[in-house]
Scaffold this motif. Structure first.
Motif, PDB file in Angstrom:
ATOM      1  N   ILE A  74       0.829  -0.989   0.080  1.00  0.00           N
ATOM      2  CA  ILE A  74       0.115  -0.006   0.013  1.00  0.00           C
ATOM      3  C   ILE A  74       0.969   1.440   0.153  1.00  0.00           C
ATOM      4  O   ILE A  74       0.600   2.198  -0.791  1.00  0.00           O
ATOM      5  CB  ILE A  74      -0.867  -0.058   1.251  1.00  0.00           C
ATOM      6  N   SER A  75       2.099   1.176   0.798  1.00  0.00           N
ATOM      7  CA  SER A  75       2.725   2.405   0.932  1.00  0.00           C
ATOM      8  C   SER A  75       3.592   2.848  -0.381  1.00  0.00           C
ATOM      9  O   SER A  75       3.653   3.996  -0.795  1.00  0.00           O
ATOM     10  CB  SER A  75       3.796   2.398   2.230  1.00  0.00           C
ATOM     11  N   PHE A  76       3.813   1.654  -0.876  1.00  0.00           N
ATOM     12  CA  PHE A  76       4.512   1.856  -2.268  1.00  0.00           C
ATOM     13  C   PHE A  76       3.532   2.529  -3.542  1.00  0.00           C
ATOM     14  O   PHE A  76       3.894   3.067  -4.056  1.00  0.00           O
ATOM     15  CB  PHE A  76       5.179   0.473  -2.900  1.00  0.00           C
ATOM     16  N   ILE A  77       2.288   1.759  -3.350  1.00  0.00           N
ATOM     17  CA  ILE A  77       1.362   2.190  -4.158  1.00  0.00           C
ATOM     18  C   ILE A  77       0.914   3.761  -4.131  1.00  0.00           C
ATOM     19  O   ILE A  77       0.895   4.564  -5.195  1.00  0.00           O
ATOM     20  CB  ILE A  77       0.094   1.477  -4.145  1.00  0.00           C
ATOM     21  N   ILE A  78       0.666   4.161  -2.787  1.00  0.00           N
ATOM     22  CA  ILE A  78       0.490   5.656  -2.589  1.00  0.00           C
ATOM     23  C   ILE A  78       1.771   6.383  -2.926  1.00  0.00           C
ATOM     24  O   ILE A  78       1.629   7.463  -3.570  1.00  0.00           O
ATOM     25  CB  ILE A  78       0.454   5.983  -0.934  1.00  0.00           C
ATOM     26  N   PHE A  79       2.908   5.834  -2.750  1.00  0.00           N
ATOM     27  CA  PHE A  79       4.011   6.628  -3.235  1.00  0.00           C
ATOM     28  C   PHE A  79       4.105   7.124  -4.515  1.00  0.00           C
ATOM     29  O   PHE A  79       4.475   8.105  -5.243  1.00  0.00           O
ATOM     30  CB  PHE A  79       5.383   5.934  -2.954  1.00  0.00           C
ATOM     31  N   VAL A  80       3.959   5.929  -5.338  1.00  0.00           N
ATOM     32  CA  VAL A  80       3.913   5.905  -6.822  1.00  0.00           C
ATOM     33  C   VAL A  80       2.865   6.786  -7.342  1.00  0.00           C
ATOM     34  O   VAL A  80       3.182   7.760  -8.332  1.00  0.00           O
ATOM     35  CB  VAL A  80       3.777   4.527  -7.499  1.00  0.00           C
ATOM     36  N   ILE A  81       1.532   6.743  -6.888  1.00  0.00           N
ATOM     37  CA  ILE A  81       0.444   7.650  -7.227  1.00  0.00           C
ATOM     38  C   ILE A  81       1.010   9.201  -7.094  1.00  0.00           C
ATOM     39  O   ILE A  81       0.803  10.155  -7.889  1.00  0.00           O
ATOM     40  CB  ILE A  81      -0.818   7.359  -6.555  1.00  0.00           C
ATOM     41  N   LEU A  82       1.454   9.333  -5.798  1.00  0.00           N
ATOM     42  CA  LEU A  82       1.698  10.724  -5.495  1.00  0.00           C
ATOM     43  C   LEU A  82       2.887  11.395  -6.512  1.00  0.00           C
ATOM     44  O   LEU A  82       3.103  12.359  -6.782  1.00  0.00           O
ATOM     45  CB  LEU A  82       2.136  11.013  -3.974  1.00  0.00           C
ATOM     46  N   ASP A  83       3.849  10.338  -6.645  1.00  0.00           N
ATOM     47  CA  ASP A  83       5.035  10.689  -7.658  1.00  0.00           C
ATOM     48  C   ASP A  83       4.620  11.109  -9.217  1.00  0.00           C
ATOM     49  O   ASP A  83       5.116  11.980  -9.698  1.00  0.00           O
ATOM     50  CB  ASP A  83       5.976   9.700  -7.620  1.00  0.00           C
ATOM     51  N   LEU A  84       3.360  10.313  -9.480  1.00  0.00           N
ATOM     52  CA  LEU A  84       2.913  10.772 -10.834  1.00  0.00           C
ATOM     53  C   LEU A  84       1.955  11.860 -10.817  1.00  0.00           C
ATOM     54  O   LEU A  84       1.732  12.476 -11.869  1.00  0.00           O
ATOM     55  CB  LEU A  84       2.134   9.203 -11.397  1.00  0.00           C
ATOM     56  N   ALA A  85       1.410  12.106  -9.702  1.00  0.00           N
ATOM     57  CA  ALA A  85       0.425  13.434  -9.760  1.00  0.00           C
ATOM     58  C   ALA A  85       0.987  14.564 -10.080  1.00  0.00           C
ATOM     59  O   ALA A  85       2.287  14.722  -9.584  1.00  0.00           O
ATOM     60  CB  ALA A  85      -0.202  13.382  -8.341  1.00  0.00           C
ATOM     61  N   PRO A  86       0.643  15.328 -10.952  1.00  0.00           N
ATOM     62  CA  PRO A  86       1.263  16.545 -11.304  1.00  0.00           C
ATOM     63  C   PRO A  86       1.071  17.441 -10.020  1.00  0.00           C
ATOM     64  O   PRO A  86       0.235  17.184  -9.252  1.00  0.00           O
ATOM     65  CB  PRO A  86       0.521  17.109 -12.481  1.00  0.00           C
ATOM     66  N   GLY A  87       1.730  18.378  -9.939  1.00  0.00           N
ATOM     67  CA  GLY A  87       1.597  19.405  -8.978  1.00  0.00           C
ATOM     68  C   GLY A  87       3.059  19.800  -8.295  1.00  0.00           C
ATOM     69  O   GLY A  87       3.815  19.044  -8.573  1.00  0.00           O
ATOM     70  N   ASP A  88       3.161  20.945  -7.784  1.00  0.00           N
ATOM     71  CA  ASP A  88       4.402  21.509  -7.313  1.00  0.00           C
ATOM     72  C   ASP A  88       4.357  22.183  -6.281  1.00  0.00           C
ATOM     73  O   ASP A  88       3.418  23.128  -5.991  1.00  0.00           O
ATOM     74  CB  ASP A  88       4.644  22.420  -8.700  1.00  0.00           C
ATOM     75  N   PRO A  89       5.272  21.832  -5.035  1.00  0.00           N
ATOM     76  CA  PRO A  89       5.166  22.556  -3.676  1.00  0.00           C
ATOM     77  C   PRO A  89       5.242  23.963  -3.634  1.00  0.00           C
ATOM     78  O   PRO A  89       5.140  24.914  -2.957  1.00  0.00           O
ATOM     79  CB  PRO A  89       6.187  21.910  -2.878  1.00  0.00           C
TER      80      PRO A  89
END
Lengths: 567, 336
Positions: free
Chosen positions: B19-34
């Motif tokens: 689960i943690s890896f999937i969350i990480f990948v999804i967030l990594d793929l999500a566009p967006g910029d701090p």
């Protein structure tokens, strides 16, 4: 100079008046401020947005602030350095600030030139990720001449040398507190970043990141009669409508930041009679950027780049002009902005000396004229009413960020363009993505994979040089520069570049104004940008709060020490 | 039972890692910029420097490994330090740092737990306390006026969104009547009778809004489950043996009907922690839900990653707890 003198005298008069009128520091109890974006950090150099900078402006002071009228007023300095008083060198390459010698930090230690030098080095550190770095652009070195004199040396001539330490974006932080927080260590100093020691009117009492800040009056503030309020609560969160309601309707708060509420809802809230809306106009202009390059997906890597070739129809000036003429800006203001906006025909609408009047014709809608222009240029209506020429249809993809007012504007503009035979497809993108710099996203405003895009831009402070420099050829975003650049229309003109260069060498304010107006007119008459609305800063204040003037040039809270309670 | 629990706990570890890896990948793929919320006056080069200083754009496997190490090694070590048990060098604790606040993510989360538990947790408790009797009575007196009214209220509570009921309450009780504050004060410390009254006052509206929503959901489950049981043979047997209606309903029927309801309640507990995002926003309770939303809006990936993962842990955990309770309530169910 004369203006400055009058100003100083006026301030002196105002402060003596204030002292007479007010009993003493902290006599007015608690001040409640609502920000719908919660404050994340109190170190403005590491902040993630305006809200953080404004929240920290209660604690930290720069050398000078901008007053609501756009003039500069010394804060930690004794006077504003100019060429006339010898503070700015003749070659425009250095500025010398004289500091007040009676200022102490909130912890009681004396404020000296060493703190100013340190603050500059803190922000200039390449690994620190300082967001005010552009205020320190071209700074070569900052030196302490003596304990209360600071000299800032620039590598090039700076006709407007007031970037460093003027305004809330670049205040002075304490060396003793931040000396172990340089560069890569900056984010590790959570205690310092959450509770900076300052010279401003308030000190942090408690800070809950992304929620609330409570302040109390700074016992060591340089004016013994200020601030009038003993404590401040700055609550974050919710949305603009709810914070505005808490001032205007329930009266729980005294001040609500950045009101973005539909005009008719606002009118209802104001009817409750607890407070009023205050507005001030800075330099923000909501504008349409016209893509002069071809955004056709078939071009692959060359999409929306100069190499990809000119735009199939927006490269025709007649089309751009017609698009501008067809817009009824009054309706856009009335529906979406209310007190919050004014019609404008310039991308450089203020300060007043820079505002051109040459383009005012755009203030009235001219559908007939626009139709005629398109007819003359050979764009003829096809069977479905949409104009076309040589198989090219006037069909526009119009993008902006997701925001209900913007989507309302989009819908209205679409309708207006329909009347001149232009077809529009609307698109909105989450603001974080649109304005973010994610290289992998095709939806950023720099990549501009659309025909027209709409957003607001402005500039910091009162000098437009850097802002007008946005539209020189070298600022065109492209894959070669990682899409970094501000020239969204991809406009390129030798004449414009020459004007921009000249402005960098001109010190006289009148000549600078003339140049800036000329550049603005050039952009406007080429219709590479279509200005729509001069947007104001709008906030809500309760009737029980006095001495508040909304400041469009600096932090809204920059002069909160002057605010008082009225009954 | 213990064996079963241990087996399930062990099995949860790979599940959570995935689960943690999937969350990480999804967030990594999500566009967006701090840096997306910074004013446009800040040039792109400066933004690039800020991103670099935050560590955005590191290769995903390195970023993931760093986060895992932060979550499973440095954070536990840090909290052991705080309790006086130092293992290794306390200066070497690379905790998970939020992009927006540059402060440790866990400190932020801990700061938020009290108000979320008070408001959302209490509304859940109230919801259950209201729902159970309503469900029981509605089922026992099916199609009576009480049942009709209960059904009507729970349908309204369930279908009217909380942002509407919340706003309605603010307009009535804050704007018109001025009884309760519309803004929750998270800095309020309850240390006197007066501050307690204040705390109660500011909790009334958010708790009421959420309790209505929770109660309507649970009361429907309770009613349905009671109805299933009331027609069973053992109920007729109990009555035939001459037991009083009270014993029949409250001892025999209620206990059996509670089995599915308890599962529903247990599975709902993790949602308390994920906060009531909309309600928290409206009343500015600023709990965990609001923290998550701010994190998402500001592309604060370490914060979002950590929070969502904690929610995932809670969901896995409460699934297990629900299964265990099931076994305790119903002697027929044995896992060994």
């Amino acid at each position: 100079m004369r203006k400055l003198k009058t100003l100083i005298m006026a301030t002196a008069a105002a402060s003596t008046f204030a002292t007479a009128a007010l009993a003493e520091r902290g006599s007015d109890g608690n001040l409640n401020i609502a920000y719908w974006q919660a404050v994340s950090i109190l170190n403005p150099y590491l902040s993630g947005g305006t809200k953080d900078i404004e929240a920290s402006s209660l604690i930290l002071d720069p050398l000078a602030n901008y007053r609501p009228d756009g003039s500069m007023e010394p804060a930690l300095a004794t006077e504003i350095p100019t060429i006339e008083n010898g503070g700015v060198s003749e070659d425009l390459k250095s500025i010398t600030w004289k500091l007040r010698d009676d200022v102490v930090w909130s912890d009681g230690t004396p404020f000296t030139a060493a703190d100013v030098v340190f603050s500059a080095n803190y922000c200039l550190h390449p690994e620190g990720g300082c967001n005010a770095a552009s205020n320190f652009a071209d700074v070569e070195s900052v030196e302490a001449v003596d304990d209360h004199t600071v000299k800032i040396n620039f590598s090039v001539a700076k006709p407007f040398p007031y970037g460093p330490f003027v305004g809330a974006t670049a205040p002075v932080i304490q060396e003793a507190q931040f000396k172990d927080c340089m560069g890569a260590k900056a984010p590790e100093c959570t205690d310092a970043n959450f509770g900076p020691i300052g010279t401003g009117p308030f000190v942090v009492d408690e800070f809950r990141a992304n929620d609330v800040v409570t302040y109390k009056a700074n016992e060591n503030y340089r004016d013994p009669a200020q601030p009038a309020f003993a404590t401040v609560v700055l609550k974050g969160g919710g949305d603009s409508a709810s914070t505005t309601r808490s001032v205007l309707e329930t009266g729980e708060f005294d001040y609500a930041w950045n009101v973005q509420v539909e005009p008719e809802v606002l009118a209802q809230m104001q009817a409750a009679g607890n407070g009023e809306i205050i507005a001030a106009f800075g330099t923000s202009v909501e504008r349409l950027m016209v893509n002069l390059t071809n955004p056709d997906p078939a071009l692959g890597d060359k999409r929306s780049t100069v190499e990809g070739g000119p735009h199939p129809f927006l490269s025709d000036k007649a089309v751009r002009q017609a698009l501008s003429m067809a817009i009824d800006r009054d309706i856009l203001v009335e529906v979406g902005y209310g007190p919050n906006g004014q019609v404008t025909c310039n991308v450089l609408p203020a300060p007043e000396i820079y505002a051109s009047t040459a383009n005012d014709a755009c203030k009235t809608q001219d559908i007939e004229g626009a139709n005629k222009l398109l007819d003359e240029a050979g764009w003829m209506p096809g069977p479905d009413g949409i104009r076309e020429k040589d198989g090219v249809r006037l069909s526009i993809l119009y993008q902006t960020s997701t925001n209900s007012v913007r989507q309302g504007t989009q819908a209205l503009v679409k309708q207006m363009w329909q009347e001149i035979g232009v077809e529009t497809e609307l698109r909105n993108i989450d603001a974080g993505v649109f304005f973010g710099g994610d290289q992998s996203s095709p939806d950023t405003f720099q990549k501009f994979f659309a025909d027209i895009e709409m957003y607001t831009n402005n500039f910091d402070g009162t000098d437009p040089e850097a802002y007008m420099g946005n539209w020189v050829c070298s600022e065109i975003p492209s894959p070669a520069n990682q899409w970094i650049g501000n020239n969204m229309p991809r406009f390129c003109s030798e004449e414009y570049d020459a004007l921009s260069k000249e402005m960098g060498k001109t010190a006289s304010i009148e000549k600078r104004a003339e140049l800036a107006k000329k550049m603005n007119d050039m952009l406007m008459q080429e219709y590479v940008m279509i200005p729509l609305i001069h947007r104001g800063r709008v906030s809500a204040k309760s009737n029980a709060l006095g001495n508040v003037t909304l400041n469009p040039w600096d932090s809204e809270l920059a002069f909160a020490e002057e605010w008082t309670r009225v009954e | 039972m213990l064996n079963y629990t241990l087996r399930r706990l062990l099995f949860a570890i790979p599940t959570l890692l995935v689960i943690s890896f999937i969350i990480f990948v999804i967030l990594d793929l999500a566009p967006g910029d701090p840096t997306g919320q910074l004013p446009l006056t800040i040039p792109a080069e400066v933004r690039a420097q800020i991103r670099e200083s935050l560590g955005v754009g590191e290769p995903i496997h390195i970023a993931y490994f760093k986060w895992l190490r932060g979550f499973f090694v440095y954070e536990p070590l840090y909290w052991l330090d705080q309790m006086g048990l130092t293992i290794g060098d306390p200066a070497d604790r690379a905790r998970i740092i939020s992009y927006a606040t540059r402060g440790p993510v866990f400190d932020l989360i801990l700061e938020r737990i009290p108000q979320t538990l008070w408001v959302v947790g209490l509304s859940y408790v109230f919801g259950i306390l209201i729902a159970l009797p309503i469900g029981v009575i509605s089922a026992y007196k099916q199609y009576s006026w009480f049942d009709q009214l209960g059904t009507f209220i729970s349908m309204v509570g369930f279908s009217v969104p909380t942002f509407f009921t919340g706003l309605l309450m603010i307009v009535i009780f804050s704007v018109q009547l001025g009884w309760f504050p519309s803004v929750y004060d998270t800095t309020l410390e309850v240390n006197s009778w007066e501050s307690f009254i204040k705390q109660v006052k500011q909790m009334v509206m958010p708790v009421a809004v959420l309790a209505l929503y929770n109660a309507s959901q649970i009361s429907r489950f309770m009613r349905a489950s009671m109805l299933d049981n009331l027609t069973q043979d053992y109920v007729r047997t109990a009555r035939a043996k001459g037991m009083s209606e009270k014993v029949v309903v409250l001892t025999h029927v209620l206990r059996n009907s509670l089995i599915p309801v308890v599962t529903v309640i247990a599975l709902g507990v993790p949602t308390i922690f994920s906060g009531a995002i909309i309600t928290e926003q409206i009343f500015r309770v600023n709990g965990l839900g609001q923290l998550l939303i701010i994190g998402i809006q500001g592309s604060d990936f370490p914060l979002v990653q950590t929070l969502t993962f904690i929610f995932a842990i809670l969901i896995v955990l409460f699934n297990l707890i629900a299964d265990v309770i099931y076994g305790i309530l119903d002697p027929r169910i044995r896992y060994d």
